[in-house]
Design a protein around this motif. Structure first.
Motif, PDB file in Angstrom:
ATOM      1  N   VAL A 153       0.850  -1.188   0.000  1.00 52.20           N
ATOM      2  CA  VAL A 153       0.000   0.000   0.000  1.00 52.20           C
ATOM      3  C   VAL A 153       0.884   1.235   0.000  1.00 52.20           C
ATOM      4  O   VAL A 153       2.007   1.205   0.513  1.00 52.20           O
ATOM      5  CB  VAL A 153      -0.941  -0.017   1.229  1.00 52.20           C
ATOM      6  N   GLN A 154       0.375   2.302  -0.567  1.00 51.08           N
ATOM      7  CA  GLN A 154       1.120   3.551  -0.560  1.00 51.08           C
ATOM      8  C   GLN A 154       0.979   4.254   0.784  1.00 51.08           C
ATOM      9  O   GLN A 154       0.012   4.030   1.516  1.00 51.08           O
ATOM     10  CB  GLN A 154       0.617   4.463  -1.681  1.00 51.08           C
ATOM     11  N   ALA A 155       1.948   5.080   1.072  1.00 50.55           N
ATOM     12  CA  ALA A 155       1.897   5.862   2.304  1.00 50.55           C
ATOM     13  C   ALA A 155       0.578   6.647   2.351  1.00 50.55           C
ATOM     14  O   ALA A 155       0.067   7.089   1.320  1.00 50.55           O
ATOM     15  CB  ALA A 155       3.083   6.810   2.376  1.00 50.55           C
ATOM     16  N   ARG A 156       0.054   6.752   3.561  1.00 46.27           N
ATOM     17  CA  ARG A 156      -1.231   7.405   3.856  1.00 46.27           C
ATOM     18  C   ARG A 156      -2.431   6.536   3.473  1.00 46.27           C
ATOM     19  O   ARG A 156      -3.571   6.960   3.652  1.00 46.27           O
ATOM     20  CB  ARG A 156      -1.349   8.781   3.196  1.00 46.27           C
ATOM     21  N   GLY A 157      -2.142   5.317   2.991  1.00 45.94           N
ATOM     22  CA  GLY A 157      -3.225   4.404   2.680  1.00 45.94           C
ATOM     23  C   GLY A 157      -3.672   3.610   3.888  1.00 45.94           C
ATOM     24  O   GLY A 157      -3.199   3.831   5.011  1.00 45.94           O
ATOM     25  N   MET A 167      -5.711  -0.378   9.962  1.00 36.83           N
ATOM     26  CA  MET A 167      -4.523   0.474   9.907  1.00 36.83           C
ATOM     27  C   MET A 167      -4.760   1.602   8.914  1.00 36.83           C
ATOM     28  O   MET A 167      -4.940   1.336   7.716  1.00 36.83           O
ATOM     29  CB  MET A 167      -3.297  -0.347   9.505  1.00 36.83           C
ATOM     30  N   ASN A 168      -4.772   2.807   9.419  1.00 37.20           N
ATOM     31  CA  ASN A 168      -4.973   3.991   8.590  1.00 37.20           C
ATOM     32  C   ASN A 168      -3.722   4.863   8.602  1.00 37.20           C
ATOM     33  O   ASN A 168      -2.861   4.710   9.469  1.00 37.20           O
ATOM     34  CB  ASN A 168      -6.164   4.800   9.100  1.00 37.20           C
ATOM     35  N   SER A 169      -3.660   5.767   7.659  1.00 35.53           N
ATOM     36  CA  SER A 169      -2.529   6.705   7.562  1.00 35.53           C
ATOM     37  C   SER A 169      -1.202   5.969   7.668  1.00 35.53           C
ATOM     38  O   SER A 169      -0.309   6.356   8.435  1.00 35.53           O
ATOM     39  CB  SER A 169      -2.643   7.768   8.661  1.00 35.53           C
ATOM     40  N   LEU A 170      -1.074   4.928   6.913  1.00 42.12           N
ATOM     41  CA  LEU A 170       0.126   4.088   6.988  1.00 42.12           C
ATOM     42  C   LEU A 170       1.369   4.856   6.557  1.00 42.12           C
ATOM     43  O   LEU A 170       1.319   5.723   5.678  1.00 42.12           O
ATOM     44  CB  LEU A 170      -0.052   2.835   6.142  1.00 42.12           C
ATOM     45  N   VAL A 229       4.629  -0.697   3.042  1.00 46.01           N
ATOM     46  CA  VAL A 229       4.131   0.649   2.770  1.00 46.01           C
ATOM     47  C   VAL A 229       5.180   1.393   1.964  1.00 46.01           C
ATOM     48  O   VAL A 229       6.304   1.591   2.426  1.00 46.01           O
ATOM     49  CB  VAL A 229       3.823   1.401   4.072  1.00 46.01           C
ATOM     50  N   SER A 230       4.802   1.787   0.772  1.00 46.85           N
ATOM     51  CA  SER A 230       5.738   2.495  -0.098  1.00 46.85           C
ATOM     52  C   SER A 230       5.595   4.004   0.088  1.00 46.85           C
ATOM     53  O   SER A 230       4.505   4.513   0.351  1.00 46.85           O
ATOM     54  CB  SER A 230       5.482   2.120  -1.549  1.00 46.85           C
TER      55      SER A 230
END
Length: 123
Positions: free
Chosen positions: A11-15, A82-85, A121-122
């Protein structure tokens, strides 16, 4: 008792991602359930726990306000929303169980644990 974690991925950052852990072979409602994680080259660390009664939760400071642990005793399943990863959340996440109260929040005090699920997390 067997624990099967799922829901990891890239997942991308903030995902957001939601991890699930299905438990079989025991009386799920009697177990406090926890999530731990281990990043490459780092020690395994506590992430979150929910009490056997479902009334209490605890989180490591780095995920407070972003992660939410919950349980569905009817489905014998514990979740980690998990939010705002962030990239620093990248790790293998493990689901664990402890009969009754889990005061120490230490992996070594787990009664059961399952295979982990990878979260990447990318940036």
């Amino acid at each position: 008792v067997q624990l099967q974690a799922s829901g990891g991925g890239l997942v991308q950052a903030r995902g957001s991602l939601t991890l699930s852990c299905a438990v079989s072979g025991g009386t799920f409602s009697r177990y406090s359930m926890g999530w731990f994680r281990q990043a490459p080259g780092k020690e395994r660390e506590f992430v979150a726990v929910i009490s056997w009664s479902g009334g209490g939760t605890s989180y490591v400071d780095s995920v407070k306000g972003r992660f939410t642990i919950s349980r569905d005793d009817a489905k014998n399943t514990v979740y980690l929303q998990m939010n705002s990863l962030k990239p620093e959340d990248t790790a293998v996440y493990y689901c664990t169980a402890k009969l009754g109260h889990w005061g120490t929040l230490k992996w070594s005090d787990s009664d059961y644990w399952g295979h982990g699920t990878q979260v990447t997390v990318s940036s």
